[in-house]
Scaffold this active site. Sequence first.
Site, PDB file in Angstrom:
ATOM      1  N   LYS A  51     -55.909 -10.803  28.457  1.00 29.59           N
ATOM      2  CA  LYS A  51     -56.405 -10.749  29.847  1.00 29.59           C
ATOM      3  C   LYS A  51     -55.936  -9.475  30.547  1.00 29.59           C
ATOM      4  CE  LYS A  51     -55.260 -14.264  32.704  1.00 29.59           C
ATOM      5  NZ  LYS A  51     -54.661 -13.824  33.978  1.00 29.59           N
ATOM      6  N   SER A  52     -54.652  -9.162  30.437  1.00 30.07           N
ATOM      7  CA  SER A  52     -54.121  -7.956  31.105  1.00 30.07           C
ATOM      8  C   SER A  52     -54.871  -6.717  30.636  1.00 30.07           C
ATOM      9  CB  SER A  52     -52.646  -7.778  30.754  1.00 30.07           C
ATOM     10  OG  SER A  52     -51.875  -8.807  31.294  1.00 30.07           O
ATOM     11  N   GLN A  79     -47.883  -5.898  37.814  1.00 27.58           N
ATOM     12  CA  GLN A  79     -49.058  -5.744  38.677  1.00 27.58           C
ATOM     13  C   GLN A  79     -48.785  -4.729  39.776  1.00 27.58           C
ATOM     14  OE1 GLN A  79     -50.138  -9.642  40.074  1.00 27.58           O
ATOM     15  NE2 GLN A  79     -50.825 -10.309  38.064  1.00 27.58           N
ATOM     16  N   ASP A  98     -45.591 -15.697  31.841  1.00 27.24           N
ATOM     17  CA  ASP A  98     -46.695 -16.661  31.822  1.00 27.24           C
ATOM     18  C   ASP A  98     -46.479 -17.777  30.798  1.00 27.24           C
ATOM     19  OD1 ASP A  98     -48.012 -15.225  33.792  1.00 27.24           O
ATOM     20  OD2 ASP A  98     -49.092 -13.982  32.355  1.00 27.24           O
ATOM     21  N   ARG A 149     -52.875 -22.517  32.928  1.00 29.21           N
ATOM     22  CA  ARG A 149     -51.762 -22.606  31.973  1.00 29.21           C
ATOM     23  C   ARG A 149     -51.021 -23.943  32.072  1.00 29.21           C
ATOM     24  NH1 ARG A 149     -52.233 -17.560  29.893  1.00 29.21           N
ATOM     25  NH2 ARG A 149     -52.369 -15.835  31.375  1.00 29.21           N
TER      26      ARG A 149
HETATM   27  C1  S3P Z   1     -49.879  -9.229  34.614  1.00 28.35           C
HETATM   28  C2  S3P Z   1     -48.577  -9.243  35.031  1.00 28.35           C
HETATM   29  C3  S3P Z   1     -47.835 -10.482  35.302  1.00 28.35           C
HETATM   30  C4  S3P Z   1     -48.523 -11.718  34.725  1.00 28.35           C
HETATM   31  C5  S3P Z   1     -50.010 -11.715  34.948  1.00 28.35           C
HETATM   32  C6  S3P Z   1     -50.634 -10.473  34.352  1.00 28.35           C
HETATM   33  C7  S3P Z   1     -50.538  -7.924  34.408  1.00 28.35           C
HETATM   34  O1  S3P Z   1     -47.707 -10.634  36.698  1.00 28.35           O
HETATM   35  O2  S3P Z   1     -47.965 -12.907  35.260  1.00 28.35           O
HETATM   36  O3  S3P Z   1     -50.595 -12.857  34.355  1.00 28.35           O
HETATM   37  O4  S3P Z   1     -51.617  -7.883  33.797  1.00 28.35           O
HETATM   38  O5  S3P Z   1     -49.985  -6.900  34.857  1.00 28.35           O
HETATM   39  P1  S3P Z   1     -46.526  -9.892  37.510  1.00 28.35           P
HETATM   40  O6  S3P Z   1     -46.488  -8.518  37.032  1.00 28.35           O
HETATM   41  O7  S3P Z   1     -46.891  -9.964  38.947  1.00 28.35           O
HETATM   42  O8  S3P Z   1     -45.290 -10.669  37.178  1.00 28.35           O
END
Ligand code: S3P
Length: 452
Positions: A18-19, A166, A316, A395
Amino acid sequence: MAQRAGTLDGVAVVPGDKSISHRALMLGALAIGRTRVTGLLEGADVLATAGALRRLGVPVDRQRDGAWIIDGVGVGGLSEPDTVLDMGNAGTAARLLLGILSSHDLRVVMTGDASLRRRPMARVTEPLSQMGARFDCAAGGRLPLTVWGARASTPMVYALPVVSAQVKSAVLFAGLNTMGETSVIEASPTRGHTVRMMRHFGCTVTTARGRAGTRVTVRGWQEISAADFSVPADPSSAAFPLVASLLAGSGAVTVRGVCLDPLRTGLYDTLAEMGANLSIENRREVSGEPVGDLVAGAGALKAVAVPATRAASMIDEYPVLAAAAAVANGTSRFDGIGELRVKESDRLAAVADGLARCGVPVRTGDDWMEIDGSGGRPVAGAGPDNPVATLHDHRIAMSFLVLGLASRDGVAVDDTAMIGTSFPGFVPTMQSLGAPIGPLTDRKDQPPGDRP
Ligand code: S3P
């Protein structure tokens, strides 16, 4: 509903990460030329990113063979949408896109579903405001919001106050259309996809270690070149069939081509510490990302103490780890997990409540959790008259269906519709391994995310 599993066996096909899928679409949009992405996750979250980019004037199309084509408009080339951008349940999409929009001279209104509208956005709007963007947010710095991107944004050096990939990525994305150098300093490392993928798309991004942490710097106004990208399988989704296999009576499950960014694999390190029958084979690199095949088999697990320093690398995965801890021998403890409270749901509370419904002794504090494992015996479970409350969180739903495979009475969950945000095909995939999952209790009468 999931019932106690006998043998789980086979190869689980797990969708794209997903990321990485969000970032592949976004970088493809900002590149010059045509990018072809294979293995893209076609879950609701990533489709929200594709839809938003289309509204911003980027041609994004799915081909018959399943590949996605993005005709990049170049950094600074997005156009003002004539409708609101609805990011659905997708927190990553919302925050990363705000980074991109903040350095485009555009006005954009962004919203999301009930869960996303509750999640904190100030963690990105604060640094992006310092770079020159303006935001008008709903109470508490939340969505819906209007962003006025800066005409000429100002570069900065931002020390991350929260451990968040993020936030790091939003600032680096903003830096792409900002003259000069924009840096993020992270005291505690987070997933590295943004940096690796920017480099894959031809950008110069430097990293330097200092006393305050790692400083990541992107130079603005460089040309991003379109690049084909093959998305590896999502380690966060692979966790479900693999933990299921550990909990089953017998058998072994393989997931091929899983992304193995060391800042995504904390769960697998933790399961190894629990004595899990788990191996990683055929390590290789695909589109610049480390990848491997994972094989897990049934076997006894011992309790584990997960330190706070590991949280970012498995943020996650705590819900599914909780399912493993519930049947381990001894008391497991997870520390430094306060961020779970601001995910798609308050996952700390949701996990604790679900475990209690399943008869698993659990204790929690602000940012920790302790679970007394059953020592290999099945947990009691939660029937359809007292199903686990998923809070419409994908999840949470998948984690408790996995726990149901190690339960005496089965585990029912109150909703499964949201599973499609990250793992469309979860139920048939699990069934193909022999998991007794279904029929599902699914309230389809209201749109996902807006249910009470
Ligand atoms: C992600 C970072 C994580 C994760 C999310 C995806 C990303 O969040 O929980 O599902 O793709 O950068 P945080 O960076 O806010 O912890």
